[in-house]
Design an enzyme around this catalytic site. Sequence first.
Site, PDB file in Angstrom:
ATOM      1  N   LEU A 125      31.809  48.966  16.359  1.00 47.96           N
ATOM      2  CA  LEU A 125      31.357  47.613  16.009  1.00 47.96           C
ATOM      3  C   LEU A 125      30.545  47.030  17.169  1.00 47.96           C
ATOM      4  CD1 LEU A 125      31.545  45.170  14.014  1.00 47.96           C
ATOM      5  CD2 LEU A 125      33.598  44.456  15.246  1.00 47.96           C
ATOM      6  N   GLU A 127      28.286  46.294  20.430  1.00 48.33           N
ATOM      7  CA  GLU A 127      27.002  46.817  20.923  1.00 48.33           C
ATOM      8  C   GLU A 127      26.746  46.248  22.318  1.00 48.33           C
ATOM      9  OE1 GLU A 127      23.922  46.004  18.099  1.00 48.33           O
ATOM     10  OE2 GLU A 127      24.933  47.156  16.521  1.00 48.33           O
ATOM     11  N   PRO A 128      25.777  46.832  23.031  1.00 49.58           N
ATOM     12  CA  PRO A 128      25.516  46.347  24.389  1.00 49.58           C
ATOM     13  C   PRO A 128      25.300  44.828  24.447  1.00 49.58           C
ATOM     14  CG  PRO A 128      24.366  48.415  24.038  1.00 49.58           C
ATOM     15  CD  PRO A 128      24.999  48.055  22.720  1.00 49.58           C
ATOM     16  N   GLY A 131      29.209  41.516  21.409  1.00 50.73           N
ATOM     17  CA  GLY A 131      30.629  41.824  21.509  1.00 50.73           C
ATOM     18  C   GLY A 131      31.421  40.829  20.688  1.00 50.73           C
ATOM     19  N   TRP A 156      31.516  50.897  24.333  1.00 50.40           N
ATOM     20  CA  TRP A 156      32.970  50.784  24.535  1.00 50.40           C
ATOM     21  C   TRP A 156      33.725  51.437  23.376  1.00 50.40           C
ATOM     22  CZ3 TRP A 156      32.867  49.822  29.287  1.00 50.40           C
ATOM     23  CH2 TRP A 156      32.106  48.786  29.832  1.00 50.40           C
ATOM     24  N   GLN A 284      67.910  33.764  43.248  1.00 53.97           N
ATOM     25  CA  GLN A 284      67.439  33.052  42.051  1.00 53.97           C
ATOM     26  C   GLN A 284      65.925  33.154  41.888  1.00 53.97           C
ATOM     27  OE1 GLN A 284      68.889  29.019  41.798  1.00 53.97           O
ATOM     28  NE2 GLN A 284      70.586  29.685  40.503  1.00 53.97           N
ATOM     29  N   ILE A 342      57.652  40.883  42.389  1.00 51.50           N
ATOM     30  CA  ILE A 342      59.039  41.322  42.640  1.00 51.50           C
ATOM     31  C   ILE A 342      59.048  42.551  43.553  1.00 51.50           C
ATOM     32  CG2 ILE A 342      61.077  42.355  41.521  1.00 51.50           C
ATOM     33  CD1 ILE A 342      60.483  40.452  39.127  1.00 51.50           C
ATOM     34  N   GLU A 368      39.363  44.330  20.932  1.00 49.39           N
ATOM     35  CA  GLU A 368      39.731  43.865  19.572  1.00 49.39           C
ATOM     36  C   GLU A 368      39.744  42.347  19.489  1.00 49.39           C
ATOM     37  OE1 GLU A 368      42.182  46.208  17.143  1.00 49.39           O
ATOM     38  OE2 GLU A 368      41.960  47.985  18.402  1.00 49.39           O
ATOM     39  N   GLU A 372      39.664  34.376  23.949  1.00 53.80           N
ATOM     40  CA  GLU A 372      38.865  33.232  23.483  1.00 53.80           C
ATOM     41  C   GLU A 372      38.575  33.362  21.986  1.00 53.80           C
ATOM     42  OE1 GLU A 372      38.379  35.022  26.251  1.00 53.80           O
ATOM     43  OE2 GLU A 372      38.766  33.492  27.766  1.00 53.80           O
TER      44      GLU A 372
HETATM   45  N1  CAA Z   1      39.069  39.134   6.670  1.00 50.78           N
HETATM   46  C1  CAA Z   1      38.128  39.183   5.672  1.00 50.78           C
HETATM   47  N2  CAA Z   1      36.948  38.492   5.744  1.00 50.78           N
HETATM   48  C2  CAA Z   1      36.745  37.763   6.855  1.00 50.78           C
HETATM   49  C3  CAA Z   1      37.658  37.684   7.912  1.00 50.78           C
HETATM   50  C4  CAA Z   1      38.885  38.418   7.783  1.00 50.78           C
HETATM   51  N3  CAA Z   1      39.804  38.384   8.752  1.00 50.78           N
HETATM   52  N4  CAA Z   1      37.167  36.890   8.876  1.00 50.78           N
HETATM   53  C5  CAA Z   1      35.971  36.458   8.452  1.00 50.78           C
HETATM   54  N5  CAA Z   1      35.714  36.991   7.218  1.00 50.78           N
HETATM   55  C6  CAA Z   1      34.525  36.745   6.373  1.00 50.78           C
HETATM   56  C7  CAA Z   1      34.335  35.251   6.150  1.00 50.78           C
HETATM   57  O1  CAA Z   1      35.078  34.813   5.045  1.00 50.78           O
HETATM   58  C8  CAA Z   1      32.852  35.144   5.946  1.00 50.78           C
HETATM   59  O2  CAA Z   1      32.557  35.511   4.597  1.00 50.78           O
HETATM   60  P1  CAA Z   1      31.425  34.704   3.724  1.00 50.78           P
HETATM   61  O3  CAA Z   1      30.122  34.992   4.435  1.00 50.78           O
HETATM   62  O4  CAA Z   1      31.504  35.310   2.367  1.00 50.78           O
HETATM   63  O5  CAA Z   1      31.795  33.261   3.794  1.00 50.78           O
HETATM   64  C9  CAA Z   1      32.280  36.231   6.846  1.00 50.78           C
HETATM   65  O6  CAA Z   1      33.353  37.165   7.084  1.00 50.78           O
HETATM   66  C10 CAA Z   1      31.803  35.687   8.173  1.00 50.78           C
HETATM   67  O7  CAA Z   1      32.903  34.989   8.756  1.00 50.78           O
HETATM   68  P2  CAA Z   1      32.703  33.910   9.930  1.00 50.78           P
HETATM   69  O8  CAA Z   1      31.659  32.930   9.483  1.00 50.78           O
HETATM   70  O9  CAA Z   1      34.031  33.413  10.327  1.00 50.78           O
HETATM   71  O10 CAA Z   1      32.063  34.839  11.060  1.00 50.78           O
HETATM   72  P3  CAA Z   1      31.593  34.489  12.542  1.00 50.78           P
HETATM   73  O11 CAA Z   1      30.270  35.085  12.774  1.00 50.78           O
HETATM   74  O12 CAA Z   1      31.793  33.019  12.820  1.00 50.78           O
HETATM   75  O13 CAA Z   1      32.577  35.384  13.458  1.00 50.78           O
HETATM   76  C11 CAA Z   1      34.536  35.993  14.670  1.00 50.78           C
HETATM   77  C12 CAA Z   1      33.900  35.382  13.386  1.00 50.78           C
HETATM   78  C13 CAA Z   1      36.026  35.769  14.432  1.00 50.78           C
HETATM   79  C14 CAA Z   1      34.118  35.323  15.944  1.00 50.78           C
HETATM   80  C15 CAA Z   1      34.224  37.518  14.704  1.00 50.78           C
HETATM   81  O14 CAA Z   1      32.854  37.741  15.055  1.00 50.78           O
HETATM   82  C16 CAA Z   1      35.102  38.284  15.671  1.00 50.78           C
HETATM   83  O15 CAA Z   1      36.240  38.606  15.343  1.00 50.78           O
HETATM   84  N6  CAA Z   1      34.589  38.627  16.886  1.00 50.78           N
HETATM   85  C17 CAA Z   1      35.284  39.513  17.807  1.00 50.78           C
HETATM   86  C18 CAA Z   1      34.864  40.927  17.559  1.00 50.78           C
HETATM   87  C19 CAA Z   1      35.925  41.911  17.996  1.00 50.78           C
HETATM   88  O16 CAA Z   1      37.119  41.690  17.872  1.00 50.78           O
HETATM   89  N7  CAA Z   1      35.460  43.061  18.444  1.00 50.78           N
HETATM   90  C20 CAA Z   1      36.350  44.096  18.816  1.00 50.78           C
HETATM   91  C21 CAA Z   1      35.654  45.413  18.754  1.00 50.78           C
HETATM   92  S1  CAA Z   1      36.697  46.779  18.376  1.00 50.78           S
HETATM   93  C22 CAA Z   1      37.501  47.203  19.796  1.00 50.78           C
HETATM   94  O17 CAA Z   1      37.592  46.445  20.727  1.00 50.78           O
HETATM   95  C23 CAA Z   1      38.152  48.534  19.732  1.00 50.78           C
HETATM   96  C24 CAA Z   1      38.684  49.074  21.015  1.00 50.78           C
HETATM   97  O18 CAA Z   1      38.023  49.247  22.010  1.00 50.78           O
HETATM   98  C25 CAA Z   1      40.081  49.472  21.052  1.00 50.78           C
END
Ligand code: CAA
Length: 384
Positions: A125, A127-128, A131, A156, A284, A342, A368, A372
């Site tokens: 998911l 990208e550079p 995030g 990543w 303590q 500790i 994930e 924030e």
């Molecule tokens: N389930 C289903 N649909 C969802 C949803 C959910 N939990 N959350 C949002 N949606 C849907 C919304 O309903 C919306 O749909 P419509 O367009 O039909 O209305 C659409 O998705 C867009 O939702 P938002 O407007 O809320 O989206 P946003 O652009 O404001 O972003 C965000 C929301 C929560 C900030 C999201 O971008 C986010 O979670 N960002 C963090 C990304 C992340 O966690 N990356 C981790 C990468 S993986 C990783 O880290 C793996 C590793 O190394 C171990």
Amino acid sequence: MDFSLSEEQQMILQTAREFAAREIAPKAAELDKSSRWPVEIVNQLAELGFLGMAIPEAYGGAGLDALCYAIAMEEISAACASCGVIMSVNNSLFCDPLYKFGTDDQKKNILTPVASGKKLGCFGLTEPMSGSDAQTMVTSGTKVSDGWVINGAKNWITNGPHADYILVFAVTERAEVPGKGPRVKHTAFVIPRGTPGYTQNARDHKLGIHAAHSCTVFFENCHVPDSAVVGQVGDGFKVAMATLDGGRIGIASQALGIGRAALDTSLGYSKERKSFGVPISQHQAIQFKLADMAVELEAARLLTWRAASMKDKGVRHTLESAEAKLFASEMATRVAHRAIQIYGGYGYSTEFPVERHYRDARITEIYEGTSEIQRIVIAANLLK
Ligand code: CAA
């Protein structure tokens, strides 16, 4: 409210705890120091059914529930946080969405070998330049007569250097909607490693989780068939978000494991180390730290298990997963920080495990979804 575990959940706890103590814990320091990919442990996790825990047996999984997965993740991560995240990515970020959104063919031909651990999966998911604001990804999927052409880079990517498949997200529609501004739609694709145009660079060098390798993955005119689409064309962002609702339970459980390891070793050390004529556990100043660590750990576990139980009931758990991930990850850092205090000077030494727990804990506040982002998700749910 019933807080007791079922017989099956207790059995998983016991199995995971014994396995982790016997096979993983003795190697954890070496894995951290050498950054060695723990191939033998990944194979053992596969044999135990821990790489596709909540996937039905018909598709190569262990047919268990999300709470069993959370319990096992805590145990494996308490021994080695790197092994924990390798397991988590395969379970939560690859198998879960393939099972939920995949076609019958994808489940039969791709999910089954990955859930049984014969193959390994990863998730693309980030990208550079995208995030936290995941919708701004630029990797593109262009429709051609016999499939799609993917171009872009994902970074990543945990498990990326070793994975046989990637679940990758790309922009497949960009249009200007009159009166509404730009509309961007994403689609999820599952792509086998070895597909021409799918390459990767050397692994990343990180503060912690050294044995869990990650890298950048590149797609250059990577041609995939229509059968590579996971879920509906245009629904990829929702596939990604729903996947992370489950993934955040995995990372919360990883943080529980790290925090518990830091507490357990601090309890042992405080009974052995003496100062002012008594074991430091009798002061303590130390007792208060241990008490705070234990309470925070229990609170994080309750939040995590609640989110897992909701997932098992099929109830939307976006809010609960974000709460669990936020609290558990920040708890792990606080608990590991106190553990170093500790241990005093020894806590700062690489000869003792607490500095590893501190470094490993830190990533749980970032991947994930950063703390924030979890707060944004929680506030959005409170205010809707
Ligand atoms: N389930 C289903 N649909 C969802 C949803 C959910 N939990 N959350 C949002 N949606 C849907 C919304 O309903 C919306 O749909 P419509 O367009 O039909 O209305 C659409 O998705 C867009 O939702 P938002 O407007 O809320 O989206 P946003 O652009 O404001 O972003 C965000 C929301 C929560 C900030 C999201 O971008 C986010 O979670 N960002 C963090 C990304 C992340 O966690 N990356 C981790 C990468 S993986 C990783 O880290 C793996 C590793 O190394 C171990």
